[in-house]
Write a protein that holds these residues in place. Structure first.
Motif, PDB file in Angstrom:
ATOM      1  N   ASP A 110       0.842  -1.193   0.000  1.00 17.52           N
ATOM      2  CA  ASP A 110       0.000   0.000   0.000  1.00 17.52           C
ATOM      3  C   ASP A 110       0.879   1.245   0.000  1.00 17.52           C
ATOM      4  OD1 ASP A 110      -2.268  -1.522   0.298  1.00 17.52           O
ATOM      5  OD2 ASP A 110      -2.964  -0.474   2.111  1.00 17.52           O
ATOM      6  N   ASP A 112       0.043   3.911   1.501  1.00 16.91           N
ATOM      7  CA  ASP A 112      -0.249   4.703   2.702  1.00 16.91           C
ATOM      8  C   ASP A 112       0.621   4.328   3.896  1.00 16.91           C
ATOM      9  OD1 ASP A 112      -1.228   2.273   3.418  1.00 16.91           O
ATOM     10  OD2 ASP A 112      -3.327   2.816   3.226  1.00 16.91           O
ATOM     11  N   GLN A 114       0.840   1.645   5.491  1.00 19.27           N
ATOM     12  CA  GLN A 114       0.257   0.715   6.469  1.00 19.27           C
ATOM     13  C   GLN A 114       1.108  -0.542   6.560  1.00 19.27           C
ATOM     14  OE1 GLN A 114      -4.102   0.542   5.252  1.00 19.27           O
ATOM     15  NE2 GLN A 114      -4.190   0.678   7.474  1.00 19.27           N
ATOM     16  N   ARG A 213       0.291  -4.193  11.488  1.00 19.46           N
ATOM     17  CA  ARG A 213      -0.164  -3.239  10.472  1.00 19.46           C
ATOM     18  C   ARG A 213      -0.336  -1.879  11.117  1.00 19.46           C
ATOM     19  NH1 ARG A 213      -2.309  -3.260   5.188  1.00 19.46           N
ATOM     20  NH2 ARG A 213      -4.280  -2.169   4.933  1.00 19.46           N
ATOM     21  N   ARG A 216      -2.942   4.293   8.775  1.00 19.46           N
ATOM     22  CA  ARG A 216      -2.646   5.082   7.588  1.00 19.46           C
ATOM     23  C   ARG A 216      -1.853   6.322   7.958  1.00 19.46           C
ATOM     24  NH1 ARG A 216      -4.672   6.543   2.774  1.00 19.46           N
ATOM     25  NH2 ARG A 216      -5.498   4.737   1.683  1.00 19.46           N
TER      26      ARG A 216
HETATM   27 MG    MG Z   1      -4.190   0.935   3.230  1.00 19.09          MG
END
Ligand code: MG
Ligand code: UDP
Length: 339
Positions: A110, A112, A114, A213, A216
């Protein structure tokens, strides 16, 4: 870290670190994310022996994302930007990036942040042991709502039990894939794509690396409920014909209710039980049968529609422009200069 998969451990053949590592990032309306992403990538690259390539796929963003990406590509020779002609969705954007990546090992993640970049070092260690797919398995999901966590939890359980048993649980698209395995996945040009299922399907030694995880870094999720439901439906129907069988089971159930009602009516008639002129039961039966029929036809229709779309043989995505495309030699020189 998870132990080696007992089924494939004997196939492992240790190998050198990837001479070139590609990071593939689909990006959709992420203007707030680009600056922190650049900083994180630069930090990561400093700690990475070997060459790095970045393939950023702009999935038809409508904000300043493309301008920021183009500027990044202009100032950093490791960066390649594919600008898709419209929003094709995350799975297709990821496919485009994987198609264009040239590394010996490719990591899909991703934009972002994450999926923390530091986890990639552990993935590379596993790659060197001989694993072809090293997927990130979420131990925790910080900063995500209870609702999102629950739907994700349910999604993996349902997919595994009903649809595709080999799908690892709590594993998203964050993964390292070897060149050989990526070439195999690249052969699969199906229109309705569920990448993590496809990667599981091709086989090769696969192993998990546990990670936490992160929330964001900026912006909001680009996977609202509507997209999540559509994604689950594609996952279920592109990997299994179980829904088709479900409609048969449903038909059988409704049929049995019909038989039971028939026997009951006969008994009531011959044994002189009290009977109400059967308007209600009739309506119930008719609606049950009608609903089972319509649902079955609907599910059948879904598969026919998929066949139809696949038969058109359209390209999966259209690259409108690319930025930062240069020869490999130029790229490695530039990468060396930047370090
Ligand atoms: Mg994401
Ligand atoms: N994304 C994309 N096209 C889309 C939706 C999302 O390229 O239509 C990208 C998005 O920019 C991000 C990644 O796919 O880099 C995953 O999306 P997101 O982080 O919003 O999903 P979540 O992590 O919330 O499930």
């Amino acid at each position: 870290m998870k132990q080696a998969d007992p089924n494939t451990a004997h196939l492992l053949c240790p190998r050198a670190r990837p001479a070139r590592l590609s990071l593939v990032l689909p990006v959709y309306d992420e203007q707030a994310v680009i600056a922190p992403l650049r900083a994180a990538v630069n930090d990561f690259a400093r700690a990475l022996p070997g060459e790095l390539e970045l393939v950023l796929v702009n999935d038809g963003s409508s904000d300043q994302t493309l301008a920021l990406l183009a500027e990044w590509a202009a100032s950093d020779a490791r960066v390649r930007v594919l600008h898709l002609s419209r929003n094709f969705g995350h799975q297709i954007a990821a496919t485009a990036g994987l198609d264009y990546a040239t590394g010996d090992a490719v990591v899909l993640l991703d934009a972002d942040l994450q999926d923390p970049l530091v986890v990639i070092h552990r993935m590379i260690d596993r790659y060197c042991q001989g694993y072809d797919v090293v997927y990130g398995q979420r131990e925790s999901r910080a900063g995500e709502s209870a609702y999102k966590r629950f739907t994700a939890w349910a999604f993996y359980r349902i997919m595994r039990s009903l649809v595709y048993r080999r799908l690892p649980p709590d594993v998203g698209d964050f993964r390292l894939i070897s060149r050989q395995c990526l070439n195999a996945v690249g052969e699969m040009r199906e229109t309705h794509r569920f990448l993590r299922g496809m990667v599981a399907w091709v086989g090769f030694p696969q192993v998990a690396v546990a990670y936490h995880r992160q929330p964001r870094v900026a912006g909001s999720t680009k996977y609202p409920l509507r997209k999540m439901l559509a994604f689950s439906w594609i996952a279920a129907t592109s990997f299994s014909t179980l829904p088709l069988r479900l409609s048969m089971i449903m038909g059988a159930l409704v049929g049995m209710i019909g038989i039971e009602e028939g026997i009951r009516a006969l008994l009531a008639y011959s044994l002189g039980w009290y009977t109400v002129p059967g308007w209600t039961s009739l309506t119930v039966l008719v609606s049950l049968i009608g609903s089972a029929l319509l649902m079955s036809i609907g599910i059948l229709g879904e598969y026919v529609a998929k066949l139809y779309e696949q038969s058109k043989g359209r390209p999966l995505y259209i690259v409108a422009r690319t930025f930062g495309t240069c020869s490999n030699a130029e790229r490695s020189d530039a990468a060396a200069n930047l370090k």
